[in-house]
Design a protein around this motif. Structure first.
Motif, PDB file in Angstrom:
ATOM      1  N   TRP A   1       0.828  -1.211   0.000  1.00 39.70           N
ATOM      2  CA  TRP A   1       0.000   0.000   0.000  1.00 39.70           C
ATOM      3  C   TRP A   1       0.861   1.259   0.000  1.00 39.70           C
ATOM      4  CZ3 TRP A   1      -3.382  -2.413   4.383  1.00 39.70           C
ATOM      5  CH2 TRP A   1      -4.226  -3.386   3.817  1.00 39.70           C
ATOM      6  N   GLY A   2       2.049   1.181   0.605  1.00 42.82           N
ATOM      7  CA  GLY A   2       2.960   2.325   0.578  1.00 42.82           C
ATOM      8  C   GLY A   2       3.402   2.644  -0.838  1.00 42.82           C
TER       9      GLY A   2
ATOM     10  N   PHE B   1       2.056  11.065  -5.414  1.00 41.88           N
ATOM     11  CA  PHE B   1       3.248  11.856  -5.731  1.00 41.88           C
ATOM     12  C   PHE B   1       2.936  12.990  -6.709  1.00 41.88           C
ATOM     13  CE2 PHE B   1       6.857  12.886  -8.403  1.00 41.88           C
ATOM     14  CZ  PHE B   1       7.887  13.065  -7.501  1.00 41.88           C
ATOM     15  N   PRO B   2       2.216  12.743  -7.813  1.00 41.59           N
ATOM     16  CA  PRO B   2       1.972  13.813  -8.792  1.00 41.59           C
ATOM     17  C   PRO B   2       1.220  15.006  -8.241  1.00 41.59           C
ATOM     18  CG  PRO B   2       1.443  11.656  -9.716  1.00 41.59           C
ATOM     19  CD  PRO B   2       1.623  11.463  -8.250  1.00 41.59           C
ATOM     20  N   PHE B   3       0.553  14.847  -7.103  1.00 43.90           N
ATOM     21  CA  PHE B   3      -0.223  15.946  -6.525  1.00 43.90           C
ATOM     22  C   PHE B   3       0.501  16.582  -5.329  1.00 43.90           C
ATOM     23  CE2 PHE B   3      -3.085  12.676  -8.257  1.00 43.90           C
ATOM     24  CZ  PHE B   3      -3.674  13.412  -9.274  1.00 43.90           C
TER      25      PHE B   3
ATOM     26  N   LEU C   1      10.101  13.292  -2.138  1.00 44.37           N
ATOM     27  CA  LEU C   1      11.133  12.924  -3.108  1.00 44.37           C
ATOM     28  C   LEU C   1      12.064  11.858  -2.537  1.00 44.37           C
ATOM     29  CD1 LEU C   1      12.436  13.418  -5.858  1.00 44.37           C
ATOM     30  CD2 LEU C   1      13.810  15.228  -4.796  1.00 44.37           C
ATOM     31  N   ILE C   2      12.448  12.015  -1.288  1.00 37.80           N
ATOM     32  CA  ILE C   2      13.304  11.012  -0.648  1.00 37.80           C
ATOM     33  C   ILE C   2      12.573   9.674  -0.549  1.00 37.80           C
ATOM     34  CG2 ILE C   2      14.428  10.379   1.524  1.00 37.80           C
ATOM     35  CD1 ILE C   2      15.057  13.370   1.893  1.00 37.80           C
ATOM     36  N   GLY C   3      11.268   9.719  -0.259  1.00 36.19           N
ATOM     37  CA  GLY C   3      10.483   8.492  -0.185  1.00 36.19           C
ATOM     38  C   GLY C   3      10.455   7.750  -1.516  1.00 36.19           C
ATOM     39  N   VAL C   4      10.309   8.495  -2.605  1.00 31.61           N
ATOM     40  CA  VAL C   4      10.303   7.882  -3.935  1.00 31.61           C
ATOM     41  C   VAL C   4      11.661   7.255  -4.243  1.00 31.61           C
ATOM     42  CG1 VAL C   4      10.223   8.408  -6.399  1.00 31.61           C
ATOM     43  CG2 VAL C   4       8.468   9.304  -4.889  1.00 31.61           C
TER      44      VAL C   4
ATOM     45  N   HIS D   1      12.737   3.230  -5.009  1.00 35.05           N
ATOM     46  CA  HIS D   1      13.512   2.695  -6.125  1.00 35.05           C
ATOM     47  C   HIS D   1      14.765   1.957  -5.649  1.00 35.05           C
ATOM     48  CE1 HIS D   1      10.979   4.254  -9.237  1.00 35.05           C
ATOM     49  NE2 HIS D   1      11.097   5.500  -8.802  1.00 35.05           N
ATOM     50  N   VAL D   2      15.362   2.420  -4.564  1.00 31.02           N
ATOM     51  CA  VAL D   2      16.491   1.690  -3.989  1.00 31.02           C
ATOM     52  C   VAL D   2      16.044   0.306  -3.526  1.00 31.02           C
ATOM     53  CG1 VAL D   2      18.144   1.631  -2.076  1.00 31.02           C
ATOM     54  CG2 VAL D   2      17.764   3.771  -3.324  1.00 31.02           C
TER      55      VAL D   2
END
Length: 316
Positions: free
Chosen positions: A225-226, A234-236, A250-253, A257-258
């Motif tokens: 769910w995260g 994110f886009p909003f 941004l750090i969460g995104v 990916h990491v």
């Protein structure tokens, strides 16, 4: 016209350098397997690629046929050598436009000719190479600028346009990815991540550890769910200038990916997306650049800094 301040213009440098490193990594991975991947006697035979061929697009098989190349090994090796040299020049910002064009052309020929071997990574690399070609990335941290001794600067409204294109493109990517998942049974019941890491093709050294954690249903649900929440919102939320909202998101995104790279083995895809993230929104990570180490690069007025921040749509 005063020059654009460091913490915004550097996003163009991140784009150029990140894309160049991506191309070099791609070459490193594929160089020893060129014959197996791209020759007419490779793992994808012409009988499979021919029906998928589009007459009006340039592709590697068409180039080989047009010039009647017999020694495919020599040709592919030479082509990838040129590819690597162009990527090195792009990394340094030397003959930037020519280097970006060569990288884009070679990647396009390979991408069009062997789309059965193409993944999402290849599509994103093509997009970012295109942006590298058309945006003035040579004006930031490049040998071209150093050699020419150029004092030409990027106008604030132009920089805003370049970054806005990247930002909107990235937002569309995340929203469509999240929207396509939303409503899916595995994503709704919180088991999507658990099922993904149990697929053999995604196995890495960290997989057993993550599988042991994700065996607890609530951890699998949180991860699933995260991921869905980040992609959908994110886009909003990235446009909201409230506290540390933008930087945290941004750090969460990037962490997401990491995780994909470490647990699922999709390192190249994760890397190209991180480059995309930082190229589009990296400026939000620097709130007060004149009070930090960036001051050695940026000694412009605070008034101009506020003007650029407003144009960029990202509070720095």
């Amino acid at each position: 016209m005063k020059p654009v301040t460091f913490n915004h213009a550097i996003q163009l440098a991140v784009l150029r350098i990140g894309v160049a490193l991506t191309v070099l990594a791609k070459i490193w991975v594929e160089f020893d397997q060129l014959d197996m991947l791209f020759s007419q006697h490779g793992i994808i035979q012409e009988v499979l690629t021919k029906p998928l061929d589009i007459s009006y697009v340039i592709s590697l098989p068409k180039v080989i046929d047009f010039f009647g190349i017999q020694n495919e090994h020599l040709f592919l090796t030479s082509l990838y050598t040129v590819f690597g040299l162009a990527a090195c020049f792009l990394l340094l910002g030397f003959q930037t436009k020519i280097s970006a064009f060569i990288c884009l052309l070679i990647h396009l020929m390979v991408f069009n000719g062997y789309n059965l071997l193409a993944f999402g990574f290849d599509g994103f690399l093509f997009s970012l190479l295109f942006y590298t070609l058309i945006f003035p990335v040579e004006k930031v941290f490049s040998f071209d600028r150093l050699i020419k001794g150029s004092t030409e600067v990027i106008a604030p409204d132009r920089l805003n346009l370049y970054l806005r294109v990247l930002q909107i493109h990235l937002c569309i990517v995340y929203f469509t990815a999240g929207f396509s998942k939303f409503g899916g049974q595995e994503w709704m019941n919180g088991t999507a991540i658990w099922k993904a890491i149990n697929q053999p093709q995604f196995y890495t050294e960290l997989t057993p550890f993550v599988k042991s954690l994700a065996s607890y249903p609530w951890i699998s649900a949180v991860l699933t769910w995260g991921t869905l929440t980040i992609e959908l919102f994110f886009p909003f939320l990235i446009w909201i200038r409230w506290g540390k909202m933008q930087a945290s998101l941004l750090i969460g995104v990037i962490i997401m990916h990491v995780f994909i790279a470490a647990v699922m083995g999709l390192q190249m895809f994760a890397w190209i997306m991180i480059v995309f993230d930082l190229s589009a929104f990296g400026g939000v990570l620097f709130r007060k650049p004149n009070l930090r180490f960036l001051a050695i690069f940026d000694r412009k007025s605070n008034t101009y800094e506020e003007k650029i921040s407003g144009l960029n749509g990202c509070r720095n």
